[in-house]
Design a protein around this motif. Structure first.
Motif, PDB file in Angstrom:
ATOM      1  N   HIS A   1       0.831  -1.211   0.000  1.00 59.31           N
ATOM      2  CA  HIS A   1       0.000   0.000   0.000  1.00 59.31           C
ATOM      3  C   HIS A   1       0.862   1.257   0.000  1.00 59.31           C
ATOM      4  O   HIS A   1       0.546   2.250  -0.665  1.00 59.31           O
ATOM      5  CB  HIS A   1      -0.949  -0.010   1.206  1.00 59.31           C
ATOM      6  CG  HIS A   1      -1.963  -1.106   1.126  1.00 59.31           C
ATOM      7  ND1 HIS A   1      -2.666  -1.564   2.208  1.00 59.31           N
ATOM      8  CD2 HIS A   1      -2.368  -1.857   0.073  1.00 59.31           C
ATOM      9  CE1 HIS A   1      -3.465  -2.548   1.828  1.00 59.31           C
ATOM     10  NE2 HIS A   1      -3.306  -2.728   0.529  1.00 59.31           N
ATOM     11  N   LEU A   2       1.961   1.187   0.743  1.00 60.15           N
ATOM     12  CA  LEU A   2       2.889   2.332   0.782  1.00 60.15           C
ATOM     13  C   LEU A   2       3.449   2.608  -0.620  1.00 60.15           C
ATOM     14  O   LEU A   2       3.523   3.757  -1.065  1.00 60.15           O
ATOM     15  CB  LEU A   2       4.031   2.028   1.756  1.00 60.15           C
ATOM     16  CG  LEU A   2       4.939   3.197   2.124  1.00 60.15           C
ATOM     17  CD1 LEU A   2       4.183   4.197   2.999  1.00 60.15           C
ATOM     18  CD2 LEU A   2       6.180   2.712   2.852  1.00 60.15           C
TER      19      LEU A   2
ATOM     20  N   VAL B   1       2.136   1.818  -3.556  1.00 59.76           N
ATOM     21  CA  VAL B   1       1.099   2.350  -4.458  1.00 59.76           C
ATOM     22  C   VAL B   1       0.852   3.832  -4.146  1.00 59.76           C
ATOM     23  O   VAL B   1       0.827   4.688  -5.046  1.00 59.76           O
ATOM     24  CB  VAL B   1      -0.215   1.534  -4.329  1.00 59.76           C
ATOM     25  CG1 VAL B   1      -1.338   2.191  -5.110  1.00 59.76           C
ATOM     26  CG2 VAL B   1      -0.001   0.108  -4.813  1.00 59.76           C
ATOM     27  N   GLY B   2       0.715   4.141  -2.856  1.00 65.13           N
ATOM     28  CA  GLY B   2       0.436   5.529  -2.453  1.00 65.13           C
ATOM     29  C   GLY B   2       1.551   6.471  -2.844  1.00 65.13           C
ATOM     30  O   GLY B   2       1.308   7.541  -3.435  1.00 65.13           O
ATOM     31  N   ILE B   3       2.783   6.078  -2.549  1.00 67.59           N
ATOM     32  CA  ILE B   3       3.924   6.956  -2.852  1.00 67.59           C
ATOM     33  C   ILE B   3       4.086   7.114  -4.362  1.00 67.59           C
ATOM     34  O   ILE B   3       4.373   8.214  -4.845  1.00 67.59           O
ATOM     35  CB  ILE B   3       5.213   6.418  -2.195  1.00 67.59           C
ATOM     36  CG1 ILE B   3       5.132   6.656  -0.692  1.00 67.59           C
ATOM     37  CG2 ILE B   3       6.452   7.083  -2.787  1.00 67.59           C
ATOM     38  CD1 ILE B   3       6.332   6.179   0.086  1.00 67.59           C
TER      39      ILE B   3
ATOM     40  N   VAL C   1       1.793   7.034  -6.701  1.00 72.95           N
ATOM     41  CA  VAL C   1       0.771   7.945  -7.233  1.00 72.95           C
ATOM     42  C   VAL C   1       1.076   9.384  -6.818  1.00 72.95           C
ATOM     43  O   VAL C   1       1.070  10.311  -7.645  1.00 72.95           O
ATOM     44  CB  VAL C   1      -0.644   7.518  -6.739  1.00 72.95           C
ATOM     45  CG1 VAL C   1      -1.683   8.565  -7.129  1.00 72.95           C
ATOM     46  CG2 VAL C   1      -1.017   6.168  -7.323  1.00 72.95           C
ATOM     47  N   GLY C   2       1.400   9.574  -5.535  1.00 69.63           N
ATOM     48  CA  GLY C   2       1.702  10.925  -5.043  1.00 69.63           C
ATOM     49  C   GLY C   2       2.895  11.532  -5.760  1.00 69.63           C
ATOM     50  O   GLY C   2       2.852  12.683  -6.214  1.00 69.63           O
TER      51      GLY C   2
END
Lengths: 231, 272
Positions: A33-34, A36-38, A40-41
């Protein structure tokens, strides 16, 4: 010090991901999840700083400043030139129409940017794709026969050239469904299947090779960089 | 025995693969490397470029796939800097600018290359197709500034470079479908010479372009990097080490595939 902290964070996350090989667990899900989040950000920030700001915001704001100098009668040749940035209002406005989807009453406006994108995409893609992937590939399949005729190819190259032509014809026949696959057509399509299987096998072998390369890189990182900070 | 082998826990295979990767990393036993024709062609092309020529490298891979393209980038840049060939770096991947910029800086420092004179990094612009087509007309229209925010017009090595006409080669270091886009739009439309260094996963898709001459050279994964390092006489490069380790893992996988098939057919015969 910052670099060592970075190495430890990377090593921890690498081990979290590899822990999935034992079984699914919270450490794996946290790292996934980290990531994917990073991703995209980071992608959004890069798109802003490398795309929207230099290509839209800067030229447009410079053009607006230039327009103000013209209005106030302080224009110079440079500011007149900067006025061309106002042209960017057209593509920016068309791009903003994508957000029309957010308003149910104006959703229909999104058709215009999509129509432009499809029109541009098809117009630019069709001739170039045909040229690069159909004409050039067909020529590449046939052209070596001229070299065979000229006697410049070795026996091995001649074998390869003939094999490619057989492979192309038989594979195309396999995908030709307008005729029932019986008799000679059936045999040729079976040869086509054999070529396809060899192709899939090569692709799968290469995929295994590529995945191993990723693992080798991470193991090298853990052994040399991470353990290097300890021992 | 056969039953146990057929029902072997897959985690045993993971442990075996891990051992086969870790041991050669710790105790390197070098295997011989033979240079293949596609890599040799790329090397020869760059080697015969006159000093002062410019090539463009597209770093079209992400952080999750840098294992194979990065050793290729190092080897090719080292070759270019040693020959006086200038390098323009850019990327079509949003996640790559920092990685590629850092890599170029490091390789340039090792080879005493000067930013702005021997190499530059343009960075990333969204819209791969528009970027490829736009640079064919005027690079400065797409990249008004480089990655360090310096206007292109103020960079010494860009003074005589307008578009692809002044670029001797585009090397696409790719982990995805970008090489196809470079061939279709930059090679077909603008006649730009293209070479590729790609991850092993997509190498099978690249050979047809090599056969037709749409690619002038090709580096396949770790193998390509190791071959290029051999041509440069670089001992113990990342590509060579990676290929060496991969070879042992491949032998294990081939052995497991053979054993699995033998066990399957013996088991089927017994059941019949």
């Amino acid at each position: 010090m910052i670099e060592i902290i970075g190495i430890w964070v990377a090593a921890f996350l690498t081990l979290c991901i590899y822990s999935f090989l034992y079984r699914d667990n919270p450490f794996y899900r946290f790292a996934e999840h980290l990531f994917v989040g990073i991703s995209v950000g980071y992608g959004i920030v890069i798109a802003m700083h490398q795309g929207i700001i230099p290509l839209a915001w800067v030229p447009l704001s410079e053009a607006m400043s230039a327009l103000w100098t013209v209005i106030t009668g302080q224009a110079t040749p440079e500011t007149i030139n900067a006025l061309w940035g106002l042209v960017k209002i057209i593509p920016i406005a068309i791009g903003l129409l994508f957000f029309a989807r957010l308003s149910p009453r104006h959703t229909w406006l999104i058709r215009y940017p999509i129509a432009i994108l499809i029109g541009f995409g098809a117009g630019i893609a069709i001739p170039n794709e045909l040229q690069a992937n159909i004409f050039a590939q067909t020529r590449g399949t046939i052209a070596p026969f001229a070299a065979i005729n000229a006697g410049t190819l070795s026996a091995w190259d001649i074998f390869g050239t003939i094999l490619i032509v057989i492979g192309v014809i038989c594979t195309l026949i396999y995908f030709f469904f307008s005729m029932e696959h019986r008799g000679a057509i059936s045999w040729l399509s079976k040869v086509g299947i054999a070529f396809l299987m060899v192709g899939f096998g090569a692709a799968f072998g290469n995929t295994v090779m590529g995945r191993l390369a990723l693992m080798i890189h991470r193991v090298g990182f853990l052994i040399k960089d991470w353990l290097g900070t300890i021992f | 025995m056969l039953e146990r082998f057929m029902n072997m826990d897959r985690r045993i295979i993971f442990i075996l693969i891990a051992l086969v990767v870790i041991i050669p990393t710790l105790i390197p036993i070098r295997l011989p490397i033979t240079v293949s024709e596609p890599t040799q062609k790329l090397y020869d092309y760059i080697d015969t470029l006159p000093s002062g020529s410019t090539i463009m490298i597209a770093f079209d891979y992400g952080p999750s796939s840098l294992a194979e393209p990065e050793p290729m980038a190092k080897a090719v840049m080292q070759h270019c800097f040693s020959k006086g060939v200038k390098v323009i770096g850019m990327t079509l991947y949003a996640n790559t600018p920092t990685l590629a910029h850092k890599l170029m800086r490091r390789i340039a420092a090792e080879n005493k290359a000067v930013y702005g004179e021997d190499y530059i990094f343009l960075g990333y612009r969204p819209g791969a197709l528009q970027v490829i087509l736009g640079m064919g007309t005027n690079i400065a229209n797409v990249f008004e500034t480089d990655y360090e925010k310096t206007p292109i017009t103020e960079i010494p090595m860009m003074q005589n470079i307008t578009n692809y006409d002044q670029i001797a080669l585009l090397l696409d270091l790719a982990a995805g479908s970008t090489t196809g886009a470079w061939i279709v739009y930059a090679n077909t439309r603008y006649g730009l010479k293209i070479a590729a260094g790609v991850t092993a996963v997509i190498i099978a898709q690249m050979y047809p372009y090599l056969q037709t001459g749409q690619l002038i050279g090709l580096m396949p994964g770790y193998l390509g990097a190791a071959e290029y390092e051999k041509l440069l006489n670089v001992a113990g490069g990342d590509g060579t080490v990676g290929l060496n380790t991969a070879s042992y893992a491949h032998l294990l996988i081939i052995g497991l595939v053979l054993l699995g098939n033998i066990a399957f057919f013996v088991h089927r015969r017994k059941e019949a």
